[in-house]
Design a protein around this motif. Structure first.
Motif, mmCIF file in Angstrom:
data_model
loop_
_atom_site.group_PDB
_atom_site.id
_atom_site.type_symbol
_atom_site.label_atom_id
_atom_site.label_comp_id
_atom_site.label_asym_id
_atom_site.label_seq_id
_atom_site.Cartn_x
_atom_site.Cartn_y
_atom_site.Cartn_z
ATOM 1 N N MET A 284 0.817 -1.221 0.000
ATOM 2 C CA MET A 284 0.000 0.000 0.000
ATOM 3 C C MET A 284 0.841 1.257 0.000
ATOM 4 S SD MET A 284 -3.253 -0.730 2.418
ATOM 5 C CE MET A 284 -3.837 0.933 2.188
ATOM 6 N N ILE A 286 2.685 2.459 2.229
ATOM 7 C CA ILE A 286 2.634 3.216 3.472
ATOM 8 C C ILE A 286 4.044 3.269 4.044
ATOM 9 C CG2 ILE A 286 1.709 3.316 5.819
ATOM 10 C CD1 ILE A 286 -0.711 1.718 4.725
ATOM 11 N N TRP B 95 -1.745 5.018 -1.944
ATOM 12 C CA TRP B 95 -1.801 3.573 -2.193
ATOM 13 C C TRP B 95 -2.316 3.244 -3.598
ATOM 14 C CZ3 TRP B 95 -4.887 6.106 1.374
ATOM 15 C CH2 TRP B 95 -6.245 6.167 1.077
#
Lengths: 288, 260
Positions: A284, A286, B95
């Motif tokens: 993702m 992150i 994302w």
């Protein structure tokens, strides 16, 4: 990693040293009494040797605990009542069941709290209140109530475990689902997105970092819940039962090895979540 | 260009109730925007230019007066996806890839997969980001991110583009380049663009009409029709016509301030 090596080894060595010293201090009165009864004088090295090898010491040494764990984990058949693998599995299964129940309950509550103002106002105070009651006081009642309607064994323990683990999930997920800023919500509004679409496309992805922090806390709490659930139920199996029976018979080495098994179990479970977290975060994008 | 009115505001008023008392964000705003216009809103902070844009987008509600977008209320216009809105920051999801970010409004609007793909390719070409569809936002510069965010606003092909200081956070060189690109894009798509800025050269360079605003209460001081030609190289900023219009904007802004 290399930078951390020296401090980690230093602190571990320090803890082991303190532990051994306390074993001498705490177990010496027993050793001295025994020597006096036998009209013996103990030299310091004899005293140390005695305090580090008693059968029921006040504080067993690391090597005694280590040996007991080795014996009861690797040398016993896993089906044996004296195997820590057997007891560990009993506790682990209740932990995992409670963790899953707690995670599902926590996420559902968080969804309701974030989307409905009335739920936020009416339920949130009770959630916080629930955690102010000592679980030790509540656990026997949960067991009695559930057994009176026919549930015994795994389920009552799982429920107690859930009771502890849903809380960090709710708190973390409420924060996570509310983490999109005003601009992101406005942006969604300009596209006439429905609440459900905002949840799926924005709120849930944004809550992922919060979820993993909560899952780690929830997992540790679940294990504590499962062990506490074994104490008042007269359970004969599980790490909690092992600790309890150890305390009945003064088997301190047994208590400590059950304790360490529980700690290692918790660390492994939290470590497992960390591995999944690293994988998900990488996918993702992150940055931690 | 037709004279069809796209946005029309009559005696628009908006007062925010804050803890420090009421704030008069918009007072007696009257405005007509015709199809194909490039309108800039310029003024110091607190003059209500962003609020006016947000009212058009149905993100803030006027306390008095009427406003219509394509002849209907801002709410109806928003629900029929009549406009694309570009915020000051790109607001791309980290994302999602650039392509998937541009798809986001299309997914929300329930547009078919094959058409999504087509549109993403089309708007990426418009903002010259064809090679970046598979890249993630952090792999792009600030200017490229803002272009991606414009592409996202263009993706569902609304006739109106509302832009709230989209280049405010970028340096001047990037800003010049994006201004040129934006003009080209406006020519090729014939959209109506409302553009909030606090840069005089930017407003003069881009607009067919410049709305000069003033704070406390937020109101319109002057509306300047630009007679600059449609084709505008960056050098046009050195011509007398350009400087004359910039001068009039500056005077308007000064008049607004001496009011205090």
């Amino acid at each position: 990693m290399n930078n951390a090596f020296l401090p980690v080894v230093t602190i571990s060595t320090f803890i082991v040293l303190i532990w051994y010293s306390f074993s001498i201090v705490l177990n010496s009165s027993w050793a001295l009494d025994k020597a006096e009864r036998n009209d013996q004088k103990l030299s310091f090295s004899e005293l140390v040797h005695d305090t580090w090898s008693q059968k029921k010491p006040k504080l067993p040494t690391p090597h005694q605990v280590g040996y007991e764990m080795w014996k009861t984990i690797f040398d016993k058949k896993v089906t044996s009542k004296r195997s820590l693998v057997y007891h560990g599995w009993i506790t682990l299964s209740a932990t995992l069941a409670g963790f899953m129940l707690g995670t599902v309950l926590g996420i559902l509550l968080a969804l309701a709290i974030v989307h409905d103002k009335a739920t936020n106002l009416s339920v949130m105070p009770w959630i916080i209140t629930s955690q102010t009651i000592p679980i030790l006081a509540l656990a026997p009642m949960i067991i009695v109530v559930l057994s009176s309607i026919g549930f015994t064994g795994l389920l009552p323990k799982a429920v107690i475990s859930m009771y502890l683990s849903f809380f960090p999930i709710v708190v973390g997920m409420v924060k996570g689902l509310r983490s999109p800023d005003l601009l992101e919500i406005d942006q969604m509004k300009t596209w006439s997105a429905s609440q459900f679409q905002i949840l799926i496309k924005l709120r849930l992805p944004k809550s992922i970092p919060f979820l993993f922090t909560s899952l780690k806390l929830g997992m540790a709490a679940s294990l504590v819940g499962a062990i506490v659930g074994e104490l008042p139920s007269g359970a004969i199996a599980g790490l909690g039962a092992r600790m309890l029976s150890g305390s009945y018979y003064g088997q301190t080495i047994q208590i400590w090895s059950a304790l360490f098994t529980a700690a290692i179990l918790a660390a492994s479970l939290v470590g497992l979540i960390s591995i999944i977290q690293a994988f998900v975060f990488k996918r993702m994008m992150i940055v931690q | 260009m037709t004279d069809e009115t796209v946005i029309s505001a009559q005696s628009l008023d908006l007062t925010f109730q804050t803890n420090d008392g009421p704030v008069h964000a918009l007072k007696d705003v009257n405005l007509n925007i015709t199809k194909g216009d490039f309108i800039s809103f310029i003024g110091p902070s607190g003059c209500g230019k962003t609020t006016l844009l947000r009212v058009m987008a149905d993100l803030d509600q006027p306390t008095d007066g009427t406003i219509t977008i394509n002849g209907v209320s801002p709410k109806a216009a928003r629900e029929s996806r009549a406009y694309g809105y570009v915020f000051q920051s790109a607001g791309l999801y980290p994302w999602r890839t650039i392509g998937k970010n541009i798809r986001l409004p299309l997914e929300i609007m329930g547009i078919s997969k094959s058409e999504q793909k087509e549109r993403v390719e089309k708007v990426l070409k418009l903002v010259e980001l064809e090679d970046f569809e598979k890249k993630f936002p952090w792999q792009l510069s600030g200017g490229m991110q803002q272009r991606a965010s414009i592409a996202r606003a263009l993706a569902f092909d609304a006739d109106i583009l509302l832009m709230d200081e989209p280049f405010g956070a970028l340096d001047e060189i990037v800003r010049d380049y994006l201004n040129e690109q934006l003009l080209k894009l406006w020519h090729s798509t014939e959209k109506t663009i409302c553009f909030v800025t606090h840069s005089i050269p930017e407003a003069v360079y881009l607009s067919t009409k410049i709305v000069v605003m003033s704070p406390r209460p937020g109101r319109i001081i002057d509306i300047i029709e630009s007679d600059l030609p449609d084709k505008r190289p960056l050098e046009i900023r050195d011509t007398k016509e350009f400087i004359d219009i910039a001068q009039r904007v500056r005077e308007g802004l000064r008049a607004g301030h001496s009011y205090e």
